[in-house]
Design a protein around this motif. Structure first.
Motif, PDB file in Angstrom:
ATOM      1  N   GLU A  27       0.828  -1.201   0.000  1.00  0.00           N
ATOM      2  CA  GLU A  27       0.000   0.000   0.000  1.00  0.00           C
ATOM      3  C   GLU A  27       0.860   1.246   0.000  1.00  0.00           C
ATOM      4  OE1 GLU A  27      -3.344   0.214  -0.309  1.00  0.00           O
ATOM      5  OE2 GLU A  27      -3.276  -1.940  -0.560  1.00  0.00           O
ATOM      6  N   ALA A  33      -0.772   8.255  -2.685  1.00  0.00           N
ATOM      7  CA  ALA A  33      -1.740   7.848  -3.709  1.00  0.00           C
ATOM      8  C   ALA A  33      -2.208   9.055  -4.514  1.00  0.00           C
ATOM      9  CB  ALA A  33      -2.928   7.126  -3.066  1.00  0.00           C
ATOM     10  N   GLY A 108      -2.877   0.040  -5.323  1.00  0.00           N
ATOM     11  CA  GLY A 108      -2.384   0.306  -3.981  1.00  0.00           C
ATOM     12  C   GLY A 108      -0.877   0.252  -3.857  1.00  0.00           C
ATOM     13  N   ASP A 109      -0.213  -0.568  -4.670  1.00  0.00           N
ATOM     14  CA  ASP A 109       1.248  -0.639  -4.581  1.00  0.00           C
ATOM     15  C   ASP A 109       1.944   0.383  -5.470  1.00  0.00           C
ATOM     16  OD1 ASP A 109       1.035  -1.698  -7.139  1.00  0.00           O
ATOM     17  OD2 ASP A 109       1.960  -3.620  -6.639  1.00  0.00           O
TER      18      ASP A 109
END
Length: 170
Positions: A27, A33, A108-109
């Protein structure tokens, strides 16, 4: 404890370490993000600008070596095939179409992203939507790996006439 029990215990520890490590590494931090989405948005806008500015070398810089573009009648595999298929779109003074993102999402990664948005003809009429997958090939360096346009249905074209076009890229 016998050898078999030791082995099973060691396997359990390794699995826990792997699962725990991948969960933590899988994450992107919350602020990260948003930054990654902004990076992909900017990359998609620069990619679209390459068409507007009739700049085939700029288009090429956004392609992954493994790029896969779905044409109207065939799939173009690899950067050389995509360039050959798109070269004609870059000839002439006026772009045959334009596009811009209206949605970008990142895994997420932080390794892959999906962008989508409207495609317009030279008169500004909405004619289709594109969907692209981007891969982060180096920190902050996003390249397109998959691209496909989807024509609008008649109903979608009618709805598009009612909604004014909004600028989506700076």
């Amino acid at each position: 404890m016998n050898r078999s029990d030791q082995y099973i215990g060691l396997c359990r520890l390794l699995m826990l370490a792997l699962l725990g490590g991948s969960a933590m590494a899988g994450e992107v931090p919350a602020g990260g993000a948003a930054d990654l989405r902004a990076q992909v948005w900017a990359a998609e806008c620069a990619f679209a600008r390459s068409m507007a500015e009739r700049d085939l070398p700029a288009f090429e810089r956004h392609l992954s070596e493994q790029a896969l573009f779905f044409g109207s009648s065939q799939v173009h595999r690899g950067k050389p095939a995509v360039l050959a298929a798109w070269k004609g779109f870059y000839e002439g003074a006026q772009a045959p179409f334009s596009w811009a993102p209206d949605s970008v999402e990142v895994l997420g990664d932080g390794t892959l992203a999906h962008s989508t948005g409207p495609v317009r003809n030279p008169q500004g009429e909405l004619v289709s939507r594109f969907a692209s997958v981007w891969r982060q090939e180096a920190p902050g360096q996003w390249r397109i790996v998959l691209d496909k346009g989807v024509p609008l249905t008649a109903a979608e074209r009618e709805r598009a006439k009612e909604a004014p076009a909004k600028p989506l890229c700076p």
